[in-house]
Design a protein around this motif. Structure first.
Motif, PDB file in Angstrom:
ATOM      1  N   VAL A  26       0.851  -1.179   0.000  1.00 32.97           N
ATOM      2  CA  VAL A  26       0.000   0.000   0.000  1.00 32.97           C
ATOM      3  C   VAL A  26       0.891   1.235   0.000  1.00 32.97           C
ATOM      4  CG1 VAL A  26      -1.743   1.272   1.305  1.00 32.97           C
ATOM      5  CG2 VAL A  26      -1.803  -1.221   1.271  1.00 32.97           C
ATOM      6  N   CYS A  76      -7.314  -1.808   2.631  1.00 31.71           N
ATOM      7  CA  CYS A  76      -6.842  -0.655   1.849  1.00 31.71           C
ATOM      8  C   CYS A  76      -6.803  -0.980   0.356  1.00 31.71           C
ATOM      9  CB  CYS A  76      -5.449  -0.232   2.312  1.00 31.71           C
ATOM     10  SG  CYS A  76      -5.408   0.510   3.941  1.00 31.71           S
ATOM     11  N   LYS A  79     -10.185  -1.129  -1.603  1.00 29.82           N
ATOM     12  CA  LYS A  79     -10.849   0.143  -1.900  1.00 29.82           C
ATOM     13  C   LYS A  79     -10.624   0.589  -3.343  1.00 29.82           C
ATOM     14  CE  LYS A  79     -10.754   1.789   2.837  1.00 29.82           C
ATOM     15  NZ  LYS A  79     -10.101   2.655   3.805  1.00 29.82           N
TER      16      LYS A  79
END
Length: 167
Positions: A26, A76, A79
């Motif tokens: 991420v 995360c 999304k």
């Protein structure tokens, strides 16, 4: 097999699968690779469960934080992905270990992630703040040594005292 392709495979085949050593990254600086992600079709959605592989049935404090960290990364990453069904990260995670009963493939020790997940955004925010202050703090990933972090004791104790859980 990437985690995205594994989800698409389960969507098509409607058969569960275990994905091993998936690379989760991420924002180019926070990464991890869980031992197992169990992906299953549950009718209205796809469910992802994160599991650590060990040789005993005892689960440590560090392992609980590590598994929670991986679920945070999955949340995360999800999304920014679009699938034909909703994909949800399970509220349970746990430990997989060799079976005592030889008729089974493995044994599981599940645990509830909510108390740990409630604090993960705050912990990540603190990591980011620290990395802005010091060039030596870069490219975070969750390791067993994370439980020695100066923020873990506070976060964990605060969670136990307040009873906060993720929604």
């Amino acid at each position: 097999l990437t985690w995205q392709l594994a989800i698409r495979t389960v969507l098509l085949d409607k058969k569960p699968l275990f994905l091993t050593q998936a690379k989760l990254k991420v924002e180019d600086s926070i990464s991890g690779s869980p031992d197992l992600i169990y992906i299953q079709h549950q009718g209205s959605h796809i469910c992802l469960e994160v599991w650590d592989i060990k040789f005993s049935s005892s689960i440590s404090y560090a392992q609980k934080w590590r598994i929670t960290f991986y679920t945070y990364l999955l949340d995360c990453l999800l999304k920014s992905e679009v699938f034909s069904l909703p994909v949800k990260v399970s509220t349970l995670g746990g430990l997989v270990y060799p079976p005592i009963d030889q008729e089974k493939r493995f044994e599981k020790v599940p645990f509830v992630l909510a108390p740990y997940r409630a604090w993960m955004p705050r912990l990540i925010a603190q990591w980011k703040t620290d990395s802005e202050r010091s060039s030596s703090v870069k490219n975070y990933s969750m390791e067993f040594s994370c439980t020695s972090c100066r923020y873990f004791s506070y976060c964990y104790q605060e969670t136990l005292l307040t009873g906060l859980t993720a929604l």
